[in-house]
Design an enzyme around this catalytic site. Structure first.
Site, PDB file in Angstrom:
ATOM      1  N   HIS A  81      32.511  43.920  15.005  1.00  0.00           N
ATOM      2  CA  HIS A  81      32.796  42.468  15.542  1.00  0.00           C
ATOM      3  C   HIS A  81      31.600  41.693  16.117  1.00  0.00           C
ATOM      4  CE1 HIS A  81      35.437  39.290  16.772  1.00  0.00           C
ATOM      5  NE2 HIS A  81      34.862  39.494  18.055  1.00  0.00           N
TER       6      HIS A  81
ATOM      7  N   ASP B 225      35.487  45.090  11.032  1.00  0.00           N
ATOM      8  CA  ASP B 225      35.729  44.315  12.264  1.00  0.00           C
ATOM      9  C   ASP B 225      37.246  44.548  12.868  1.00  0.00           C
ATOM     10  OD1 ASP B 225      36.451  42.597  14.228  1.00  0.00           O
ATOM     11  OD2 ASP B 225      35.291  40.765  13.453  1.00  0.00           O
TER      12      ASP B 225
ATOM     13  N   SER C   3      33.772  34.307  16.825  1.00  0.00           N
ATOM     14  CA  SER C   3      35.228  34.856  17.479  1.00  0.00           C
ATOM     15  C   SER C   3      36.143  33.940  17.895  1.00  0.00           C
ATOM     16  CB  SER C   3      34.910  35.967  18.352  1.00  0.00           C
ATOM     17  OG  SER C   3      36.030  36.694  18.669  1.00  0.00           O
TER      18      SER C   3
END
Length: 392
Positions: free
Chosen positions: A368, A329, A242
């Site tokens: 995610h 995601d 991320s």
């Protein structure tokens, strides 16, 4: 004579019939008159009560409409005030990017990784700069967990000289190095025979200092060099997740420009740059189509010198790159990871290096931060890293 008598005999009957009929008519007329009076009374009574009830209903309706109007105006005021506040105080936007103030899980003691099920992990602290302290976890390969029981920091540091390769993990925003999905990935990598070194950037977890892109990259570079000095010529890989992918590409770009690239770079749920990510983030949905969105929000990010320009960095990176991204995601949209891959695949600096993109279908539900659950992950790493993959 007979006819007269008949006529006379018939007359009383007719009189009686007339009387009865008249009586019945009078009775009906009285009944109808009474009923009419009652009906009139009830109509009068109803008519006298109806205006009050109607007025009450009208007042209640007006009161409700007034409250709804006031609530709507309050919501509209807040909606319009937020962009102005963010523009006037750009530091607010920086906090929303980093989310380092979000401490999850709550009440975790980062000095005790054992509490998170990591009984072969040690916690310690390093100082990248004067006045800056970062908390670090070092998890040894699962094969060494028995030896690790009761050992001190010196023993853990000496194990970095073992034959096992090392994975430097750079986490995303919010939480700390003790986040559950992060801990689960450490366990997976450890079970595959990797040393896992991870840390909290300055301002996260129990690390001291204030967060910034420059500071995060400086912390990552310091920890990388600290590990590199202790492992010699063994493979050292960098895994970013991320927001950590932005830190990772910043770090690897610096290393490549210094002529010392890492052995491989793994990017999980990456984005192209922070502006595109902020525009695609679910939090921006309510403002995305507001005139001046870029000026109010995205320029406020740039004002804090926050870029995380992975799309630019891939043009200066010269090491193998693996990108992992789940199609479902919702935090970092899949198309941003795919776009970054396409840029990396066309990068001249990456020419001759392996660049691979692994998508995970929606049906798997990895979203995610759950790619660590994939039973294919060990095979994916083995295939990408080749002969450098450790034996379990």
């Amino acid at each position: 004579m007979i006819s007269v008598m008949r006529k006379r005999n018939h007359s009383p009957t007719q009189d009686n019939d007339s009387t009865v009929t008249k009586t019945l008519l009078d009775s009906k007329l009285k009944h109808c008159h009474k009923k009419g009076e009652e009906s009139t009374e009830s109509e009068v009574q109803y008519g006298s009560a109806d205006p009050d009830k109607t007025m009450g209903r009208t007042l209640r309706r007006r009161g409700m409409m007034w409250r709804l109007r006031r609530f709507f105006m309050w919501v509209l005021g807040v909606y319009l005030a937020i962009p102005v506040i963010v523009k006037l105080c750009p530091s607010i936007q920086a906090k929303l990017v980093f989310l380092n103030f979000v401490r999850m899980p709550y009440f975790i003691d980062l000095k005790r990784p054992l509490d998170q099920g990591l009984n072969h992990t040690i916690n310690f602290y390093l100082q990248p700069e004067e006045g800056i302290s970062v908390g670090v976890w070092h998890t040894v390969p699962t094969q060494m967990w028995k030896e690790a029981q009761g050992r001190d920091g010196q023993w853990f540091e000496s194990t970095l000289q073992s034959v096992h390769p090392v994975m430097l993990y750079l986490h995303g925003n919010a939480g700390s190095r003790g986040g559950d999905h992060r801990v689960q990935l450490y366990k997976v990598l450890s079970s595959l025979g990797y040393h896992v070194v991870t840390f909290d950037y300055r301002g996260w977890g129990d690390s001291k200092g204030s967060p910034s892109e420059r500071g995060m990259t400086a912390d990552a570079l310091f920890i990388y060099q600290w590990v590199k000095q202790r492992i010699g010529r063994k493979p050292l890989y960098i895994w970013g997740h991320s927001l950590g992918t932005g830190v990772a590409t910043n770090l690897v770009r610096q290393l490549c420009e210094q002529g010392a690239p890492p052995d491989s770079l793994i990017l999980e749920s990456p984005f192209t740059n922070i502006r595109e990510e902020a525009k695609s983030h679910p939090f921006s949905m309510v403002y995305r189509y507001l005139p001046g969105f870029d000026w109010f929000f995205l320029d406020a990010i740039s004002a804090n010198d926050i870029r995380f320009a992975s799309d630019e960095n891939v043009n200066h990176i010269s090491c193998p790159v693996l990108i992992l991204h789940a199609e479902d995601d919702t935090v970092v949209p899949f198309h941003l990871g795919k776009k970054l891959y396409n840029m990396a695949a066309q990068s001249k600096s990456l020419s001759g290096h392996k660049v691979q993109f692994i998508p995970f279908p929606v049906s798997l539900g990895y979203r995610h931060k759950f790619i660590y659950r994939s039973p294919e992950l060990p095979h994916i790493l083995s295939d990408f890293l080749g002969t450098t993959h450790p034996h379990v």
